[in-house]
Scaffold this motif. Structure first.
Motif, mmCIF file in Angstrom:
data_model
loop_
_atom_site.group_PDB
_atom_site.id
_atom_site.type_symbol
_atom_site.label_atom_id
_atom_site.label_comp_id
_atom_site.label_asym_id
_atom_site.label_seq_id
_atom_site.Cartn_x
_atom_site.Cartn_y
_atom_site.Cartn_z
ATOM 1 N N VAL A 237 0.717 -0.954 -0.424
ATOM 2 C CA VAL A 237 0.177 -0.091 0.055
ATOM 3 C C VAL A 237 0.576 1.035 0.359
ATOM 4 O O VAL A 237 1.425 1.530 0.554
ATOM 5 C CB VAL A 237 -1.514 0.103 1.511
ATOM 6 C CG1 VAL A 237 -1.585 1.166 1.115
ATOM 7 C CG2 VAL A 237 -2.011 -1.108 1.545
ATOM 8 N N LEU A 238 1.058 1.923 -1.155
ATOM 9 C CA LEU A 238 1.512 3.138 -0.961
ATOM 10 C C LEU A 238 0.874 4.167 -0.866
ATOM 11 O O LEU A 238 -0.227 4.845 -1.640
ATOM 12 C CB LEU A 238 2.601 3.065 -2.575
ATOM 13 C CG LEU A 238 3.058 1.924 -2.791
ATOM 14 C CD1 LEU A 238 3.594 1.628 -4.388
ATOM 15 C CD2 LEU A 238 4.451 1.524 -2.269
ATOM 16 N N GLY A 239 1.915 5.284 -0.583
ATOM 17 C CA GLY A 239 1.498 6.603 -0.664
ATOM 18 C C GLY A 239 2.160 7.437 0.135
ATOM 19 O O GLY A 239 3.023 7.190 0.849
ATOM 20 N N TYR A 240 2.512 8.841 0.284
ATOM 21 C CA TYR A 240 3.024 10.446 0.503
ATOM 22 C C TYR A 240 2.669 9.933 2.198
ATOM 23 O O TYR A 240 0.970 10.385 2.486
ATOM 24 C CB TYR A 240 2.796 11.503 -0.361
ATOM 25 C CG TYR A 240 3.538 11.163 -1.597
ATOM 26 C CD1 TYR A 240 5.218 11.456 -1.542
ATOM 27 C CD2 TYR A 240 2.804 11.311 -2.191
ATOM 28 C CE1 TYR A 240 6.012 11.724 -2.608
ATOM 29 C CE2 TYR A 240 3.916 11.537 -4.085
ATOM 30 C CZ TYR A 240 5.014 11.185 -3.707
ATOM 31 O OH TYR A 240 5.427 11.476 -5.373
ATOM 32 N N PRO A 241 3.096 10.272 2.569
ATOM 33 C CA PRO A 241 3.059 9.678 4.331
ATOM 34 C C PRO A 241 2.933 11.370 4.896
ATOM 35 O O PRO A 241 2.335 11.993 4.399
ATOM 36 C CB PRO A 241 4.273 9.516 4.873
ATOM 37 C CG PRO A 241 5.283 9.621 4.637
ATOM 38 C CD PRO A 241 4.808 10.034 3.198
ATOM 39 N N ALA A 242 1.302 11.207 5.731
ATOM 40 C CA ALA A 242 0.826 12.600 6.525
ATOM 41 C C ALA A 242 1.192 11.945 8.197
ATOM 42 O O ALA A 242 0.657 12.711 8.620
ATOM 43 C CB ALA A 242 -0.883 12.460 5.956
ATOM 44 N N VAL A 243 2.033 11.275 8.360
ATOM 45 C CA VAL A 243 2.698 11.314 9.767
ATOM 46 C C VAL A 243 4.342 11.654 9.893
ATOM 47 O O VAL A 243 4.763 10.872 8.912
ATOM 48 C CB VAL A 243 2.423 10.566 10.233
ATOM 49 C CG1 VAL A 243 2.333 8.903 9.654
ATOM 50 C CG2 VAL A 243 2.835 10.593 11.811
ATOM 51 N N LYS A 244 4.831 12.152 10.576
ATOM 52 C CA LYS A 244 6.542 11.591 10.720
ATOM 53 C C LYS A 244 6.868 10.941 11.859
ATOM 54 O O LYS A 244 6.179 11.697 12.769
ATOM 55 C CB LYS A 244 7.328 13.360 10.178
ATOM 56 C CG LYS A 244 8.131 13.455 10.319
ATOM 57 C CD LYS A 244 9.075 14.381 10.405
ATOM 58 C CE LYS A 244 10.922 14.532 10.050
ATOM 59 N NZ LYS A 244 11.076 13.700 9.364
ATOM 60 N N TYR A 245 7.527 10.252 11.861
ATOM 61 C CA TYR A 245 8.269 9.506 12.833
ATOM 62 C C TYR A 245 9.409 10.125 13.730
ATOM 63 O O TYR A 245 10.334 10.516 12.756
ATOM 64 C CB TYR A 245 8.431 7.960 12.698
ATOM 65 C CG TYR A 245 7.203 7.476 12.449
ATOM 66 C CD1 TYR A 245 6.164 6.653 13.607
ATOM 67 C CD2 TYR A 245 6.587 7.025 10.974
ATOM 68 C CE1 TYR A 245 4.887 6.015 13.608
ATOM 69 C CE2 TYR A 245 5.411 6.218 11.254
ATOM 70 C CZ TYR A 245 4.558 6.424 12.167
ATOM 71 O OH TYR A 245 3.333 5.896 12.222
#
Length: 259
Positions: A237-245
């Motif tokens: 499942v691919l996409g630009y993250p909406a969260v930063k760890y």
């Protein structure tokens, strides 16, 4: 329909210098030196291409491919940089409402295509879910909603989980189902694809739940068009993250034995 190309190994005797490198490196023992020149014994080897890659004079060729071999230009990855990428890698379930450029998707798929396979089977297929993504996700949702009461008897996690309409793909723009005859081949392709995806700034979720659904539902497999003799190995499942760890996750100590 799967297209089978006819591949033939050819050795240009004018170019061949009789160094024997192809003979030594041939896992199928399919090349011999005769009168100081390399000769192919048969055309039924695994066509791994080592003979083509190792020849210093480009005297060996395999026909039937739509591309020429790429010369080795050197250059290696930095070990610490690779370890850093692996260490920081996180499963992403929150995605931006942003499309993935075709060129980026093409690079991710190329990483899967060129991944090595056992016995050079080249048995990996890729199904990209884009226009039919929502429809196929809903098929899996309906299946899991039927199974949830039974699973909840054995798993607290299953009891707590809510099977929402986007339980599998989390609104991600693209999903790639990887199918193969040999599971290890699909898994290796998926790992290389993840590296290229993350190099392009994408986040990745390996959806084991959807892969399970595809294995359990004939209807999902038929809709996906998984080639005969193959099965869904994993789902990206691919996409630009909406969260930063902000930091890496901790791991248990290394479990290893030297014998």
């Amino acid at each position: 329909m799967e297209v089978i190309n006819q591949h033939h190994i050819k050795i240009d005797r004018e170019k061949c210098i009789g160094c024997g490198l192809c003979e030594k490196d041939c896992v199928a023992h399919n090349i011999a030196l005769e009168d100081g020149k390399a000769r192919v014994r048969a055309q039924d080897c695994i066509l791994c291409g080592h003979c083509v890659a190792v020849c210093p004079k480009a005297a060996v060729a395999i026909s039937g491919y739509g591309e020429a071999p790429v010369p080795d230009r050197g250059g290696r990855l930095e070990p610490e940089a690779v370890l850093g990428v692996i260490r920081r890698r996180r499963t992403i379930r929150q995605f931006q409402d942003r499309e993935i450029p075709e060129a980026v998707l093409a690079q991710v798929l190329e990483a899967g295509r060129i991944t090595h396979t056992a016995k050079n089977m080249q048995d990996v297929s890729f199904i990209v879910l884009d226009r039919e993504k929502e429809k196929i996700e809903q098929m899996a949702v309906r299946l899991f909603r039927r199974l949830k009461p039974l699973a909840g008897l054995f798993s607290p996690l299953a009891r707590r989980s809510q099977i929402g309409d986007h339980f599998f793909f989390f609104h991600a723009p693209i999903v790639i189902v990887i199918a193969a005859k040999a599971p290890i081949d699909g898994a290796l392709a998926a790992q290389n694809m993840e590296f290229v995806a993350e190099a392009n700034g994408l986040g990745v979720l390996f959806s084991g739940f959807f892969t399970t659904a595809a294995g359990a539902s004939r209807g999902i497999r038929k809709t996906l068009g998984i080639p005969r003799g193959k099965k869904a190995v994993t789902t990206l499942v691919l996409g630009y993250p909406a969260v930063k760890y902000q930091r890496s996750a901790q791991r248990e100590a290394l479990d290893v034995r030297y014998l």
